[in-house]
Design an enzyme around this catalytic site. Structure first.
Site, PDB file in Angstrom:
ATOM      1  N   GLY A   1      82.219 -39.797 -75.704  1.00  0.00           N
ATOM      2  CA  GLY A   1      82.295 -39.323 -77.388  1.00  0.00           C
ATOM      3  C   GLY A   1      82.160 -37.628 -77.865  1.00  0.00           C
TER       4      GLY A   1
ATOM      5  N   HIS B   1     104.940 -37.881 -67.829  1.00  0.00           N
ATOM      6  CA  HIS B   1     104.830 -39.392 -68.274  1.00  0.00           C
ATOM      7  C   HIS B   1     103.789 -39.718 -69.399  1.00  0.00           C
ATOM      8  CE1 HIS B   1     101.604 -37.856 -65.424  1.00  0.00           C
ATOM      9  NE2 HIS B   1     100.857 -38.324 -66.179  1.00  0.00           N
TER      10      HIS B   1
ATOM     11  N   ASP C   1     100.609 -30.246 -67.118  1.00  0.00           N
ATOM     12  CA  ASP C   1     100.293 -31.317 -66.053  1.00  0.00           C
ATOM     13  C   ASP C   1     101.350 -31.776 -64.992  1.00  0.00           C
ATOM     14  OD1 ASP C   1      97.902 -33.386 -65.445  1.00  0.00           O
ATOM     15  OD2 ASP C   1      99.458 -34.597 -65.808  1.00  0.00           O
TER      16      ASP C   1
ATOM     17  N   GLU D   1     100.284 -26.754 -63.504  1.00  0.00           N
ATOM     18  CA  GLU D   1      99.493 -27.344 -62.469  1.00  0.00           C
ATOM     19  C   GLU D   1      99.998 -27.398 -61.182  1.00  0.00           C
ATOM     20  OE1 GLU D   1      98.359 -31.402 -62.786  1.00  0.00           O
ATOM     21  OE2 GLU D   1      96.942 -31.387 -61.317  1.00  0.00           O
TER      22      GLU D   1
ATOM     23  N   ASP E   1      89.757 -32.348 -61.791  1.00  0.00           N
ATOM     24  CA  ASP E   1      90.359 -32.988 -60.773  1.00  0.00           C
ATOM     25  C   ASP E   1      89.850 -32.825 -59.340  1.00  0.00           C
ATOM     26  OD1 ASP E   1      92.248 -34.370 -61.914  1.00  0.00           O
ATOM     27  OD2 ASP E   1      93.826 -32.623 -61.839  1.00  0.00           O
TER      28      ASP E   1
ATOM     29  N   ASP F   1      86.071 -36.890 -59.106  1.00  0.00           N
ATOM     30  CA  ASP F   1      86.344 -37.559 -60.373  1.00  0.00           C
ATOM     31  C   ASP F   1      86.079 -39.014 -60.070  1.00  0.00           C
ATOM     32  OD1 ASP F   1      87.854 -39.017 -62.306  1.00  0.00           O
ATOM     33  OD2 ASP F   1      89.851 -38.746 -61.130  1.00  0.00           O
TER      34      ASP F   1
END
Lengths: 479, 479
Positions: free
Chosen positions: B48, B123, B207, B237, B320, B364
């Site tokens: 949150g 994507h 990305d 990236e 990442d 991650d």
């Protein structure tokens, strides 16, 4: 609490538009895989109508005598009817997006036309953000309490043999039902309603509002909407008696299908296409004689407070029904007589797009054909002119919208009724039969009249009988 | 064509924020089912964080010496990392929506902070509108050409034993790959990029841009972005050699993981946590001595045009990767030495949120823990002060950002290098070993210096040797 409904609605003539099928503008970019405009409607294909297309044809509506447009859903949705809402704050990109609605509302208002949108608040679509969050995150979703989930895993796209795992409208897993007990959901939906009223729309048509079985929800909905615009119109889709919602604290009116059914039963009595009617929301539509018809349409006027009766949305058909003409077996005279009745009866008439040029169409999705701008030769110009005359006189003569309604004669195929208001008087004589007939009606007060459809003046003498040709009607206005 | 990159980037110190985990504001309403702030990160749960929370802590960033923020994705997404974009035009409601981004950008700019957003253009998500249209309408969808569909029916939520029926990022059916050969898709994505640049953001982190194997796509992307704001930063990236994209016509820079790996290999040489490193984007990270390290970091500076080298995003870790400190086996000194190197090396340093207070985190999602505003006692205030000193001097002394880079000494655990610019000179001495050592470096020109970390003045005499304690470094600025 006194019951109050918007003044403008009582004098309005509505026009219902199914946005994918009314008109296309070259100014709105289209997706690549569309049906050709005018092809038989496919349940899953778009034809590419848009809101700037509507703007480009507003003059048709003004010319027709229309004063308000009720749009089927315009918000972003992965369905050609757009009842599967993906985003309540975004007008569908294929319709031209929010910018196109801005232009539409402004251009409509500039011409004195009101704009009412369709609010689908009972359910969303599978792609709606908070439901998508549940699909993506399962039991860990932050939005679990936005819907009614029975158990994981969900099966949103599985076949009927596998339960979906969540509550949906009539079990249709494409339409997950909101949990309107959750405060965040209530605030979200009310917020949507407020947002677009602030944007400038003039009201909400509410899709299946009875499915949200919660008077407080709709009472607060009304308070919030009216707080922004006291003259906003709130009209619910309720097919049966709607007394629960029409006490003054929830809706201003409903889509008056209780009106539509007897109208179809009387004017279409000889030609009813039961094959196309059965299985629709109409249920059974029995053929009616004038006596039964007069009784029913008189009774309808007593169901709800008078303020509400004057604001009812009186329709001859919609995107959810066969077109009136088709339900009446293709009989053009049935449609015209029904239009004459609709335009001279208390409550706001609503023309389903294209009916005025004689469009045909059976059950959904056939009733959603593209408006034939591309084929003017297909238009029934007589019906267009007939509808135009009636819509315009309805707008111009308050006796037709506000006057009392009194049946003067009702027997067999013959119906006569009067509307009266502060000395104004209109009389309608309808011969639904196959042969010419004469009316000698006690209530036809002598005097000078004008017959609206022919434009002819008429001097009515005491005791005189008035001839009416088969399958026609007269609308007499006292001069 | 001359290669040009934004001037402001060359002098910037970046701070990377993972929006769900940086800070919460009480002003942003939250969904009902959140993880508690500070709980171990769950792959599917939200904690949150929001953008007004960031606004409320901008002073921390200013105080730290930061001049730019790079945000992981902020657009509406049904995932806590928000790489599953649901709507590219809407900031996630849990982050506070578009209004919160407006406040953030304005408040950041008022403090001289730039804002760079993460653009996920390869994507979308399964809930993204045009993909949802394909799920809903199947082969009849208007948007078939937006994605790469192999055959119907699609299986968007099935298990791995059933092929999805469409192309997705690394086969992850949650991330359907755009068909960027379709003109409407290209226009859509470019339009998104333009929209937010017009909104006022200062650049795009891209990305997995290498997955869009199309130079013309990125060339046009650059033209459109720079046409609106020539000083907008475009940083891709790309984990390996990025020459293809760094010729001046596509990106300004990349996330410099080629920098990160040797930095981890040298400063973490003795304590590398191979268990946490293996299986991440780093691949193998061999321990390095000063000789190999110096060779590698010198070579990196020759890979791309100088303008680009100065604009590279030099990071010690990201959302990442494991946090640097954790990858270095928890060794605080490794992080500090790496920060010293990062802040004194060409290219824009980027601090991963919380590293400055000593946050730990493995792979991650563990590297995405909540910032411990709720537990100040957990902060490493020495590291915070150390980072602050270096970030500030980096911002204030152009020799550190723009100066030449020259290795003076590199052997075993000892490294010395100089930065020079128009008479300015900085010298860095690093002792990565476990025992104190002395530097007698030829390139250490005699004169008056100030050591930044201690603040002490230093009179360097010819031939003098300079002692450096174990696992520490000195940053000397010639007065």
């Amino acid at each position: 609490m006194g019951v109050s409904t918007p003044e403008w609605v009582k004098d309005a003539v509505f026009y219902q538009i199914f946005p994918d099928r009314f008109a296309q503008s070259a100014r709105v970019p289209k997706a690549g895989h569309l049906q050709r405009w005018g092809d038989p409607p496919h349940p899953h294909k778009y034809q590419g109508g848009d809101l700037l297309g509507v703007v480009e044809h507003l003059d048709h509506l003004v010319d027709l005598g229309v004063s308000a447009i009720y749009f089927c859903p315009v918000f972003q949705s992965a369905s050609n009817h757009r009842y599967h809402t993906h985003d309540y704050y975004r007008v569908d990109p294929m319709l031209g997006g929010n910018e196109a609605l801005r232009v539409l509302v402004d251009e409509a208002h500039a011409r004195g036309l009101k704009v009412v949108l369709d609010g689908v608040f009972n359910h969303s679509s599978r792609g709606f953000f908070q439901f998508n969050d549940i699909l993506e995150n399962g039991e860990h979703s932050a939005y679990l309490d936005w819907f009614h989930v029975h158990g994981f895993p969900l099966h949103p796209y599985a076949g009927p043999e596998i339960p979906s795992g969540y509550e949906a409208w009539w079990g249709n897993r494409a339409l997950p039902k909101f949990n309107t007990r959750t405060q965040a959901v209530r605030e979200f939906l009310w917020g949507v309603a407020e947002h677009w009223i602030r944007f400038g729309i003039d009201g909400w048509r509410l899709d299946v509002p009875n499915e949200i079985d919660d008077d407080e929800f709709w009472q607060e909905f009304r308070r919030r909407v009216k707080n922004i615009n006291p003259e906003a119109y709130i009209v619910g889709e309720i097919w049966e008696n709607a007394s629960r919602w029409l006490a003054g604290d929830q809706f201003d009116a409903v889509m008056n299908y209780l009106f539509t059914r007897p109208v179809l039963g009387f004017f279409g009595a000889r030609t009813l296409n039961e094959g196309v009617i059965s299985g629709t929301g109409y249920g059974q539509v029995p053929a009616l004689g004038a006596e039964a018809f007069a009784r029913q349409v008189t009774e309808i006027l007593t169901l709800y407070p008078h303020e509400i009766t004057l604001a009812q949305l009186n329709l001859l058909g919609s995107h959810d029904t066969p077109r009136f003409r088709t339900a009446a077996g293709g009989d053009e005279s049935a449609f015209r007589l029904a239009t004459l009745f609709q335009m001279t009866y208390p409550g706001a008439p609503c023309i389903y797009y294209g009916d005025e040029v004689g469009m045909q169409g059976g059950r959904d999705p056939d009733c959603r054909r593209a408006f034939p701008w591309h084929d003017p030769s297909s238009w029934n110009v007589d019906t267009l002119e007939y509808t135009r005359k009636l819509a315009r006189v309805r707008r111009n003569r308050r006796v037709l919208s506000r006057g009392s309604f009194e049946v003067l004669h009702a027997r067999g195929d013959l119906l006569a009724y009067a509307r009266s208001l502060e000395g104004e008087r209109a009389v309608v004589l309808i011969n639904a039969g196959l042969e010419a007939a004469s009316f000698a009606v006690a209530g036809l007060e002598p005097g000078r009249y004008r017959e609206v459809l022919s434009g002819a003046p008429l001097e009515l003498r005491a005791g005189e009988a008035l001839p009416v040709a088969a399958r026609t009607g007269l609308l007499l206005l006292r001069e």
